[in-house]
Write an enzyme that holds these catalytic residues in place. Structure first.
Site, PDB file in Angstrom:
ATOM      1  N   CYS A 127       0.810  -1.224   0.000  1.00 30.62           N
ATOM      2  CA  CYS A 127       0.000   0.000   0.000  1.00 30.62           C
ATOM      3  C   CYS A 127       0.848   1.281   0.000  1.00 30.62           C
ATOM      4  O   CYS A 127       0.546   2.244  -0.698  1.00 30.62           O
ATOM      5  CB  CYS A 127      -0.948  -0.019   1.192  1.00 30.62           C
ATOM      6  SG  CYS A 127      -0.172  -0.548   2.718  1.00 30.62           S
ATOM      7  N   HIS A 240      -3.301   6.195   4.676  1.00 29.66           N
ATOM      8  CA  HIS A 240      -1.882   6.434   4.979  1.00 29.66           C
ATOM      9  C   HIS A 240      -1.486   7.832   4.497  1.00 29.66           C
ATOM     10  O   HIS A 240      -1.991   8.318   3.481  1.00 29.66           O
ATOM     11  CB  HIS A 240      -0.988   5.445   4.238  1.00 29.66           C
ATOM     12  CG  HIS A 240      -1.069   4.018   4.726  1.00 29.66           C
ATOM     13  ND1 HIS A 240      -1.696   3.650   5.878  1.00 29.66           N
ATOM     14  CD2 HIS A 240      -0.546   2.882   4.183  1.00 29.66           C
ATOM     15  CE1 HIS A 240      -1.568   2.332   6.031  1.00 29.66           C
ATOM     16  NE2 HIS A 240      -0.883   1.850   5.017  1.00 29.66           N
TER      17      HIS A 240
END
Ligand code: A2P
Length: 331
Positions: A127, A240
């Site tokens: 990710c 994130h």
């Protein structure tokens, strides 16, 4: 129309895969939801209907055209070959095959041509690597990057559904004056910041997440740009953030970089110095685009070829489920 299976359908990413298939109107004839024995009896909603969760076995893939895996590397290694044998194309969100030379590792906006060489399994990148490369690739195209220094601020979702629940419970506990009880993470995740929970290499001082960012970025970009990552877990839920320092080949032209980001698919510029409005995990959550901003020349750069930026992306969407479904759409 395709028969699609989701392995790990009850997990944080698996649940998003169901939603993304629905939202993007993926041509699904049959949806098979697979998880462990623990999930027998559960069902999940797809296109307004309840679909029962079945136990994953080696015989789960008869007639399946596309199998989206997100149940961890061990499960992929064990079951992906059975899916391929049954004739399915596997898109795997785990690290199991990412660095296998014969397996394409793909971000559709960056290296879709790599999909041509697949032999049944396609790997979905880490990710953080996806979010980083989505943010910097538009810059790389107009002014090649010579070096990257990146610090991440990674949400609980990266460690799965149980970690997200742990953050919720610990936050409630702390606000109620109780001590947080760590279980998924070694340290309290609520109201805390700690070095990423991936295994640490005692020799180099880099953890597994940081090595993934380096190695996977090189494989996707087909180069070996020096990358120095510091991966950190913070108490956000599902998006994130990354603070990125870039050394470029030519002097930084911020206007050209802004235009390049604005004209690139999958990224959105949020760079308002007047209102101090820049990328935020809360505004990236639930969004497909990676948000990029805080674009600035490095004030300490002697030759004007260095710059900094901040970016945020939904770890469960572009960092996982969305990227996997985009790959499935192409193949
Ligand atoms: P289950 O819910 O039955 O444990 P997350 O990343 O959010 O923790 O989710 C992991 C997903 O992978 C879940 O759907 C989980 O199913 C599934 N899973 C984990 N181990 C196995 C296994 N050995 N066989 C099948 N599914 C598994």
């Amino acid at each position: 129309m395709k028969h699609v299976a989701i392995v790990g359908a009850t997990g944080a990413v698996g649940q998003e895969m169901i939603r993304v298939l629905e939202q993007r109107k993926f041509p699904v004839s049959t949806l098979t939801l697979l998880a462990s024995k623990r999930s027998l009896g559960k069902s999940m909603t797809f296109q307004g209907k309840q679909v029962p969760v079945q136990e994953l076995t080696h015989d789960s893939f008869a007639g399946v055209n596309v199998a989206l895996f997100s149940a961890g590397a061990t499960t992929t290694k064990q079951f992906a070959p059975s899916a391929v044998k049954a004739g399915a194309i596997v898109v795997d969100n785990s690290s199991a095959f990412r660095m296998d030379p014969g397996t394409p590792l793909v971000i559709p906006e960056i290296n879709p041509e790599d999909l041509k060489s697949h032999k049944g399994i396609i790997a979905n990148p880490n990710c953080c690597a996806i979010i980083l490369l989505m943010a910097v690739y538009p810059i790389h195209k107009i002014n090649p990057i010579k070096r990257i220094i990146v610090s991440t601020y990674q949400s609980a979702s990266g460690a799965g559904a149980k970690a997200m629940e742990e953050l919720r419970l610990q936050a409630a506990d702390v606000l109620a004056g109780k001590a947080p009880v760590p279980s998924v993470f070694q340290f309290p995740i609520a109201f805390n910041v700690f070095s990423h929970n991936a295994a640490m290499d005692p020799e180099t001082g880099y953890n597994g997440e940081e090595l993934k960012v380096i190695e996977e970025s090189h494989k996707i970009l087909h180069n070996d740009i020096p990358i120095s990552p510091t991966c950190i877990r913070v108490s956000t839920m599902r998006a994130h953030a990354e603070s990125v320092h870039l050394e470029l080949t030519n002097p930084v032209d911020l206007d050209a970089i802004r235009r390049a980001i604005e004209n690139s698919p999958g990224v959105r510029l949020q760079d308002d110095r007047k209102t101090n409005h820049f990328p935020m995990p809360l505004e990236a959550s639930g969004q497909d685009d990676v948000i990029v901003g805080r674009l600035r020349r490095d004030i300490a750069s002697k030759d004007g070829r260095e710059m900094d930026l901040f970016c945020c992306g939904d770890q469960l969407l572009k960092g996982a489920a969305l990227n996997a479904v985009q790959i499935a759409e192409i193949v």
